[in-house]
Design an enzyme around this catalytic site. Structure first.
Site, PDB file in Angstrom:
ATOM      1  N   ARG A  70      27.172 -18.788  -1.042  1.00  0.00           N
ATOM      2  CA  ARG A  70      25.866 -18.470  -1.650  1.00  0.00           C
ATOM      3  C   ARG A  70      25.748 -19.104  -3.039  1.00  0.00           C
ATOM      4  NH1 ARG A  70      25.085 -12.222  -1.281  1.00  0.00           N
ATOM      5  NH2 ARG A  70      23.012 -12.752  -2.067  1.00  0.00           N
ATOM      6  N   GLN A 100      16.087  -7.809  -8.093  1.00  0.00           N
ATOM      7  CA  GLN A 100      17.220  -7.381  -7.259  1.00  0.00           C
ATOM      8  C   GLN A 100      18.033  -8.594  -6.849  1.00  0.00           C
ATOM      9  OE1 GLN A 100      15.690  -4.322  -4.175  1.00  0.00           O
ATOM     10  NE2 GLN A 100      13.882  -5.360  -4.938  1.00  0.00           N
ATOM     11  N   ASN A 101      17.542  -9.772  -7.188  1.00  0.00           N
ATOM     12  CA  ASN A 101      18.213 -10.994  -6.740  1.00  0.00           C
ATOM     13  C   ASN A 101      19.433 -11.293  -7.608  1.00  0.00           C
ATOM     14  OD1 ASN A 101      16.182 -11.114  -4.933  1.00  0.00           O
ATOM     15  ND2 ASN A 101      15.002 -12.693  -6.006  1.00  0.00           N
ATOM     16  N   HIS A 118      21.049  -5.819  -9.489  1.00  0.00           N
ATOM     17  CA  HIS A 118      22.162  -5.893  -8.534  1.00  0.00           C
ATOM     18  C   HIS A 118      23.221  -6.916  -8.938  1.00  0.00           C
ATOM     19  CE1 HIS A 118      19.382  -4.073  -5.182  1.00  0.00           C
ATOM     20  NE2 HIS A 118      19.746  -3.208  -6.094  1.00  0.00           N
ATOM     21  N   CYS A 129      40.728  -4.514 -13.472  1.00  0.00           N
ATOM     22  CA  CYS A 129      40.522  -4.142 -14.886  1.00  0.00           C
ATOM     23  C   CYS A 129      39.098  -4.412 -15.367  1.00  0.00           C
ATOM     24  CB  CYS A 129      41.528  -4.856 -15.783  1.00  0.00           C
ATOM     25  SG  CYS A 129      41.194  -6.617 -16.015  1.00  0.00           S
ATOM     26  N   CYS A 154      45.230  -9.358 -15.819  1.00  0.00           N
ATOM     27  CA  CYS A 154      46.092  -8.382 -15.130  1.00  0.00           C
ATOM     28  C   CYS A 154      46.560  -8.850 -13.754  1.00  0.00           C
ATOM     29  CB  CYS A 154      45.360  -7.034 -15.007  1.00  0.00           C
ATOM     30  SG  CYS A 154      44.138  -7.001 -13.693  1.00  0.00           S
ATOM     31  N   SER A 193      11.617  -5.776   0.620  1.00  0.00           N
ATOM     32  CA  SER A 193      11.282  -4.939   1.772  1.00  0.00           C
ATOM     33  C   SER A 193      11.224  -3.460   1.387  1.00  0.00           C
ATOM     34  CB  SER A 193      12.312  -5.155   2.890  1.00  0.00           C
ATOM     35  OG  SER A 193      13.604  -4.897   2.396  1.00  0.00           O
TER      36      SER A 193
HETATM   37  N1  APR Z   1       7.076 -14.553  -0.663  1.00  0.00           N
HETATM   38  C1  APR Z   1       7.054 -13.206  -0.852  1.00  0.00           C
HETATM   39  N2  APR Z   1       7.707 -12.346  -0.063  1.00  0.00           N
HETATM   40  C2  APR Z   1       8.397 -12.838   0.979  1.00  0.00           C
HETATM   41  C3  APR Z   1       8.469 -14.225   1.245  1.00  0.00           C
HETATM   42  C4  APR Z   1       7.770 -15.090   0.369  1.00  0.00           C
HETATM   43  N3  APR Z   1       7.792 -16.418   0.555  1.00  0.00           N
HETATM   44  N4  APR Z   1       9.250 -14.408   2.338  1.00  0.00           N
HETATM   45  C5  APR Z   1       9.662 -13.189   2.740  1.00  0.00           C
HETATM   46  N5  APR Z   1       9.144 -12.242   1.924  1.00  0.00           N
HETATM   47  C6  APR Z   1       9.354 -10.796   1.948  1.00  0.00           C
HETATM   48  C7  APR Z   1       9.665 -10.206   3.312  1.00  0.00           C
HETATM   49  O1  APR Z   1       8.464  -9.941   4.021  1.00  0.00           O
HETATM   50  C8  APR Z   1      10.404  -8.928   2.912  1.00  0.00           C
HETATM   51  O2  APR Z   1       9.503  -7.872   2.673  1.00  0.00           O
HETATM   52  O3  APR Z   1      10.486 -10.530   1.151  1.00  0.00           O
HETATM   53  C9  APR Z   1      11.084  -9.313   1.591  1.00  0.00           C
HETATM   54  C10 APR Z   1      12.571  -9.553   1.683  1.00  0.00           C
HETATM   55  O4  APR Z   1      13.221  -8.373   1.996  1.00  0.00           O
HETATM   56  P1  APR Z   1      14.806  -8.253   2.027  1.00  0.00           P
HETATM   57  O5  APR Z   1      15.396  -9.428   2.726  1.00  0.00           O
HETATM   58  O6  APR Z   1      15.111  -6.896   2.546  1.00  0.00           O
HETATM   59  O7  APR Z   1      15.256  -8.394   0.503  1.00  0.00           O
HETATM   60  P2  APR Z   1      15.264  -7.325  -0.681  1.00  0.00           P
HETATM   61  O8  APR Z   1      14.143  -6.355  -0.532  1.00  0.00           O
HETATM   62  O9  APR Z   1      15.364  -8.102  -1.935  1.00  0.00           O
HETATM   63  O10 APR Z   1      16.615  -6.570  -0.442  1.00  0.00           O
HETATM   64  C11 APR Z   1      16.974  -5.606  -1.382  1.00  0.00           C
HETATM   65  O11 APR Z   1      19.112  -5.208  -0.458  1.00  0.00           O
HETATM   66  O12 APR Z   1      20.564  -6.393   0.707  1.00  0.00           O
HETATM   67  C12 APR Z   1      20.393  -5.740  -0.489  1.00  0.00           C
HETATM   68  O13 APR Z   1      21.230  -6.037  -2.660  1.00  0.00           O
HETATM   69  C13 APR Z   1      20.508  -6.694  -1.652  1.00  0.00           C
HETATM   70  O14 APR Z   1      19.014  -7.068  -3.468  1.00  0.00           O
HETATM   71  C14 APR Z   1      19.079  -6.887  -2.058  1.00  0.00           C
HETATM   72  C15 APR Z   1      18.437  -5.574  -1.635  1.00  0.00           C
END
Ligand code: APR
Length: 254
Positions: A70, A100-101, A118, A129, A154, A193
């Site tokens: 990643r 959250q990214n 996150h 440590c 450590c 999401s």
């Molecule tokens: N523009 C805007 N939204 C988008 C796009 C886009 N081009 N493409 C996809 N999406 C939306 C999807 O419809 C979905 O609602 O982005 C969202 C992505 O959801 P997730 O993959 O669940 O990501 P996220 O909500 O950031 O996850 C939260 O969960 O897995 C853990 O720690 C990780 O930070 C992450 C957290």
């Protein structure tokens, strides 16, 4: 792309804007969202199962290899027009990003006020440590297993500096996030999401303080019925259109 009038009205009158971003924010840069299928070597792995303390305890070399993949992926891609639009908006309003990214695309687009709820791909630390550990360069080609670096202090295993499922969020970013929401005139929720707490609780926290919430997401999500306006568009289309409609130019002084 026409900006819905209620969204434009809220954006026009907002002096302080909080933006909560999720994986969808970086999707158009080429970073797969968490709940999308992984690609290549990792297509048969479930990201939500790899990002756990149990996976790390069981097989640190697999987890480390996935995070290094990643790191390499994020280094290869660029911020998209949505990231850049948020940077431009900060010329005209106080824009605080809570993400959250674990990528660094907001920062690379030039945003200064970015809170990572996150953690970060680029800040590994010792699993014993807690001291910072240097991030090694990822291998040219992805590999299935890779030994994590050793802590110079450590000798413990270096671990990704991210928050895994089931772990507590670091306290300082959380406090910064909740404070910026409470003080905002508008919360924009982009590309999440809304299934992972406590971050998913931030929109309803904002609303409980009277802060209007606008969602930018091409799909309906668990958050859609908790927002004042759900705008079905993508980050790299909607955000530049919005900032354009606000008539913020690159010559607007900061
Ligand atoms: N523009 C805007 N939204 C988008 C796009 C886009 N081009 N493409 C996809 N999406 C939306 C999807 O419809 C979905 O609602 O982005 C969202 C992505 O959801 P997730 O993959 O669940 O990501 P996220 O909500 O950031 O996850 C939260 O969960 O897995 C853990 O720690 C990780 O930070 C992450 C957290």
């Amino acid at each position: 792309m026409n900006v819905p009038e209620p969204v434009l009205d809220l954006a026009r009158s907002a002096r302080r804007v909080a933006v909560l971003t999720g994986a969808g924010m970086s999707a158009e840069s080429g970073v797969p969202t968490f709940r999308d299928a992984q690609t290549g070597l990792w297509e048969n792995f479930d990201a939500t199962a790899l990002a756990t303390p149990a996976a790390w305890a069981d097989d640190p070399a697999t987890v480390w290899a996935w995070y290094q993949w990643r790191v390499a992926l994020v280094r290869r891609v660029q911020p998209n027009a949505g990231h850049r639009a948020l940077t431009d908006w900060a010329r005209a309003a106080h824009v605080q990003i809570v993400t959250q990214n674990v990528d660094d695309l907001h920062e690379r687009a030039g945003s200064h006020e970015v809170t990572h709820l996150h953690g970060s791909l680029f800040a590994p630390r010792c699993s014993r440590c807690e001291r910072a550990v240097d991030l090694p360069d990822p291998p040219e080609d992805p590999v299935a297993r890779l030994d994590p670096p050793s802590c110079p202090a450590c000798g413990g295993d270096g671990r990704p500096g991210v928050v895994w499922f089931g772990e507590m969020l670091p306290q300082d970013p959380w406090e910064t996030a909740t404070e910026s929401l409470r003080e905002a005139d508008l919360l924009l929720v982009v590309g999440t999401s809304g299934v992972v707490y406590p971050a998913a609780g931030l929109p309803s926290l904002a609303r409980s303080h009277g802060v209007p919430v606008v969602q930018i997401d091409p799909r309906e999500t668990d958050l859609s019925d908790q927002v004042d306006h759900a705008w079905r568009t993508t980050a790299a289309v909607g955000l530049p259109a919005l900032v354009d409609a606000l008539r913020i130019g690159t010559d607007t002084p900061r």
